[in-house]
Write a protein that holds these residues in place. Sequence first.
Motif, PDB file in Angstrom:
ATOM      1  N   LEU A 138       0.836  -1.185   0.000  1.00 52.75           N
ATOM      2  CA  LEU A 138       0.000   0.000   0.000  1.00 52.75           C
ATOM      3  C   LEU A 138       0.878   1.245   0.000  1.00 52.75           C
ATOM      4  CD1 LEU A 138      -2.588  -1.116   2.696  1.00 52.75           C
ATOM      5  CD2 LEU A 138      -2.922  -1.064   0.221  1.00 52.75           C
ATOM      6  N   PRO A 139       0.388   2.367  -0.465  1.00 50.91           N
ATOM      7  CA  PRO A 139       1.181   3.601  -0.457  1.00 50.91           C
ATOM      8  C   PRO A 139       1.625   3.962   0.957  1.00 50.91           C
ATOM      9  CG  PRO A 139      -0.847   3.872  -1.725  1.00 50.91           C
ATOM     10  CD  PRO A 139      -0.948   2.553  -1.037  1.00 50.91           C
ATOM     11  N   LYS A 140       2.762   4.654   1.064  1.00 52.96           N
ATOM     12  CA  LYS A 140       3.254   5.074   2.364  1.00 52.96           C
ATOM     13  C   LYS A 140       2.270   6.044   2.996  1.00 52.96           C
ATOM     14  CE  LYS A 140       8.162   4.629   1.286  1.00 52.96           C
ATOM     15  NZ  LYS A 140       9.463   5.360   1.179  1.00 52.96           N
ATOM     16  N   PRO A 141       2.051   5.922   4.306  1.00 52.23           N
ATOM     17  CA  PRO A 141       1.145   6.859   4.959  1.00 52.23           C
ATOM     18  C   PRO A 141       1.723   8.267   4.952  1.00 52.23           C
ATOM     19  CG  PRO A 141       2.300   5.509   6.572  1.00 52.23           C
ATOM     20  CD  PRO A 141       2.606   4.929   5.233  1.00 52.23           C
ATOM     21  N   VAL A 142       0.838   9.251   4.931  1.00 49.31           N
ATOM     22  CA  VAL A 142       1.264  10.648   4.955  1.00 49.31           C
ATOM     23  C   VAL A 142       1.823  10.975   6.338  1.00 49.31           C
ATOM     24  CG1 VAL A 142       0.492  13.031   4.727  1.00 49.31           C
ATOM     25  CG2 VAL A 142      -0.473  11.248   3.245  1.00 49.31           C
ATOM     26  N   ARG A 143       3.024  11.598   6.374  1.00 54.32           N
ATOM     27  CA  ARG A 143       3.633  11.967   7.644  1.00 54.32           C
ATOM     28  C   ARG A 143       2.862  13.116   8.274  1.00 54.32           C
ATOM     29  NH1 ARG A 143       9.004  10.906   8.757  1.00 54.32           N
ATOM     30  NH2 ARG A 143       9.330  13.056   9.386  1.00 54.32           N
ATOM     31  N   LYS A 144       2.553  12.943   9.539  1.00 51.97           N
ATOM     32  CA  LYS A 144       1.812  13.974  10.241  1.00 51.97           C
ATOM     33  C   LYS A 144       2.738  15.123  10.600  1.00 51.97           C
ATOM     34  CE  LYS A 144      -1.442  14.607  14.054  1.00 51.97           C
ATOM     35  NZ  LYS A 144      -2.226  13.917  15.107  1.00 51.97           N
ATOM     36  N   ILE A 145       2.272  16.324  10.451  1.00 55.19           N
ATOM     37  CA  ILE A 145       3.045  17.510  10.786  1.00 55.19           C
ATOM     38  C   ILE A 145       2.597  18.011  12.154  1.00 55.19           C
ATOM     39  CG2 ILE A 145       3.579  19.889  10.137  1.00 55.19           C
ATOM     40  CD1 ILE A 145       3.101  19.081   7.226  1.00 55.19           C
ATOM     41  N   TYR A 146       3.572  18.221  13.057  1.00 59.28           N
ATOM     42  CA  TYR A 146       3.268  18.705  14.397  1.00 59.28           C
ATOM     43  C   TYR A 146       3.640  20.173  14.525  1.00 59.28           C
ATOM     44  CZ  TYR A 146       2.610  13.797  15.430  1.00 59.28           C
ATOM     45  OH  TYR A 146       2.165  12.498  15.413  1.00 59.28           O
ATOM     46  N   LEU A 147       2.823  20.934  15.246  1.00 59.52           N
ATOM     47  CA  LEU A 147       3.004  22.368  15.394  1.00 59.52           C
ATOM     48  C   LEU A 147       3.872  22.682  16.606  1.00 59.52           C
ATOM     49  CD1 LEU A 147      -0.685  23.468  14.699  1.00 59.52           C
ATOM     50  CD2 LEU A 147       1.237  23.398  13.088  1.00 59.52           C
ATOM     51  N   ASP A 195      12.709  12.601  13.881  1.00 63.45           N
ATOM     52  CA  ASP A 195      12.714  13.292  12.588  1.00 63.45           C
ATOM     53  C   ASP A 195      11.373  13.952  12.286  1.00 63.45           C
ATOM     54  OD1 ASP A 195      11.244  11.014  12.111  1.00 63.45           O
ATOM     55  OD2 ASP A 195      12.331  10.409  10.315  1.00 63.45           O
ATOM     56  N   GLN A 196      10.360  13.692  13.114  1.00 61.95           N
ATOM     57  CA  GLN A 196       9.065  14.322  12.910  1.00 61.95           C
ATOM     58  C   GLN A 196       8.860  15.554  13.789  1.00 61.95           C
ATOM     59  OE1 GLN A 196       6.619  10.299  12.766  1.00 61.95           O
ATOM     60  NE2 GLN A 196       5.375  11.936  11.906  1.00 61.95           N
ATOM     61  N   PHE A 197       9.796  15.806  14.722  1.00 65.36           N
ATOM     62  CA  PHE A 197       9.576  16.981  15.567  1.00 65.36           C
ATOM     63  C   PHE A 197      10.833  17.796  15.871  1.00 65.36           C
ATOM     64  CE2 PHE A 197      10.158  13.411  18.504  1.00 65.36           C
ATOM     65  CZ  PHE A 197      11.054  13.906  19.430  1.00 65.36           C
ATOM     66  N   ILE A 198      12.028  17.227  15.684  1.00 65.82           N
ATOM     67  CA  ILE A 198      13.242  17.976  16.020  1.00 65.82           C
ATOM     68  C   ILE A 198      13.413  19.204  15.129  1.00 65.82           C
ATOM     69  CG2 ILE A 198      15.768  17.898  15.950  1.00 65.82           C
ATOM     70  CD1 ILE A 198      14.649  16.639  18.428  1.00 65.82           C
ATOM     71  N   SER A 199      13.185  19.054  13.817  1.00 63.09           N
ATOM     72  CA  SER A 199      13.366  20.198  12.917  1.00 63.09           C
ATOM     73  C   SER A 199      12.382  21.320  13.245  1.00 63.09           C
ATOM     74  CB  SER A 199      13.210  19.754  11.462  1.00 63.09           C
ATOM     75  OG  SER A 199      11.915  19.223  11.225  1.00 63.09           O
ATOM     76  N   VAL A 200      11.164  20.952  13.650  1.00 62.24           N
ATOM     77  CA  VAL A 200      10.188  21.967  14.053  1.00 62.24           C
ATOM     78  C   VAL A 200      10.669  22.688  15.313  1.00 62.24           C
ATOM     79  CG1 VAL A 200       7.792  22.387  14.753  1.00 62.24           C
ATOM     80  CG2 VAL A 200       8.302  20.643  13.027  1.00 62.24           C
ATOM     81  N   ALA A 201      11.225  21.926  16.241  1.00 58.85           N
ATOM     82  CA  ALA A 201      11.763  22.524  17.469  1.00 58.85           C
ATOM     83  C   ALA A 201      12.925  23.470  17.153  1.00 58.85           C
ATOM     84  CB  ALA A 201      12.217  21.425  18.421  1.00 58.85           C
ATOM     85  N   GLU A 202      13.792  23.072  16.234  1.00 57.52           N
ATOM     86  CA  GLU A 202      14.925  23.921  15.853  1.00 57.52           C
ATOM     87  C   GLU A 202      14.455  25.214  15.194  1.00 57.52           C
ATOM     88  OE1 GLU A 202      18.616  20.815  15.090  1.00 57.52           O
ATOM     89  OE2 GLU A 202      17.199  21.177  13.453  1.00 57.52           O
ATOM     90  N   ASP A 203      13.438  25.110  14.352  1.00 56.81           N
ATOM     91  CA  ASP A 203      12.958  26.282  13.611  1.00 56.81           C
ATOM     92  C   ASP A 203      12.163  27.251  14.487  1.00 56.81           C
ATOM     93  OD1 ASP A 203      14.114  25.252  11.350  1.00 56.81           O
ATOM     94  OD2 ASP A 203      12.261  24.389  10.549  1.00 56.81           O
ATOM     95  N   ASN A 204      11.792  26.806  15.687  1.00 60.45           N
ATOM     96  CA  ASN A 204      10.930  27.637  16.533  1.00 60.45           C
ATOM     97  C   ASN A 204      11.514  27.890  17.919  1.00 60.45           C
ATOM     98  OD1 ASN A 204       8.106  27.960  15.014  1.00 60.45           O
ATOM     99  ND2 ASN A 204       8.887  25.904  14.577  1.00 60.45           N
ATOM    100  N   GLY A 205      12.831  27.801  18.037  1.00 60.00           N
ATOM    101  CA  GLY A 205      13.506  28.192  19.267  1.00 60.00           C
ATOM    102  C   GLY A 205      13.228  27.307  20.468  1.00 60.00           C
TER     103      GLY A 205
END
Length: 404
Positions: A138-147, A195-205
């Motif tokens: 089956l197609p890969k599931p869509v990665r959820k984006i966390y705020l 990999d689903q939340f570290i980059s968001v944390a880096e981009d938002n201090g």
Amino acid sequence: MKANSRYGKILVLDDDPFILKLLSRQLVYLGHGNAVTCERASEALAHFAPDQKKLVDLVITDLQMPEMDGIEFLRNLVNRGYAGSLLLLSGEGSRILQAAARLADEQGIHLLGALEKPVDLETLRQRLEDTEPKSRALPKPVRKIYLPGQIRQAIAQGQLICLYQPKVSLADGSLAGVESLVRWRHPQDGLILPDQFISVAEDNGLMDVLTRTVLIEAMDQAARWCDAGLDLKVAVNISMDNLCSLDFPDLVMQVLRDAGVGAQYLVLEVTESRLMQEFVASLDILTRLRLKGVTLSIDDFGTGNSTLVQLRDFPFDELKIDRSFVYGAWRDLKRRAILEGSIQMARKLKMHTVAEGAEDRNDWSLLRQLGCDLAQGYFCAKPMPADQLPEWLGEWEIRRRNLL
């Protein structure tokens, strides 16, 4: 040697009729008597048309062909949504084969390997049997984006946890330390990888508070292990955001004091690809940490842009070799050359070496042969909760006797 074919339909593409006949006979002998042969890429692509009733499960293709070369043919396979397996052939030499193999892998094609012509029967058999055919999944599931707000809440509510992956001495198999790996235990989504939340944390201090949270948990755990008689170095990954705050060394030492743990129990792993962006601040902070007795490890070695400059200028005492140069190096001359060169260079620089990605016995044996200090990977252990470490250690003590 004959076996039942695990491939419903095999397509062999080569402009040399002799090679086609040879491969067909080899496939029949190995129990794969269902191959379609083509001398031209355009003819082969007709088998991937939407109206084809029987899908191709395995493509064996040459790279050097007239009209349409193998690389262009691969691009056409990708555009047609090919979901089977691939085996590359070439008389051009191993470096071209490896480059083409990497290209196929990057485009999501399931690669069984690359073979030089003329193909050896036993090598062909191994390639076909060592790897299961790729299922048309089956197609890969869509990665959820966390705020950012969700990550702040996760930190505040204690939803970030640490798993620990052992680092094992290659000399005697003893447990030398662990790496702390942060995970987010989400109340609805389960265990979320960084990999689903570290980059968001880096981009938002958020990295200072996140790193502090992980440091506190890891050092408190190190103290508990010390009390139980396990003196283990615990490695924690830090972000470039941390290396922009000149008071970061003071924060680290305060965490160590609060936990009652000496600096010799902490290893800080720094990903090298971004070090040069804030050179002066990074050099200031890392040198102070080293003066305080904290071990500094350069992580993912070999994947960044200024590796040798960083080894010259920064006070690292541990070199962590990226898994892309470790796993499978026993059968890949280029990976082995980079792995061996990295270990030799580290030894001359009086640095310890840690090899990530030790996934099987062959990886382990090569690392021992090359004189690497520590191994980390699934061959030794997967990341685990802290309370599972004693049980793993008991099992490892039995295993390691057969590895030395």
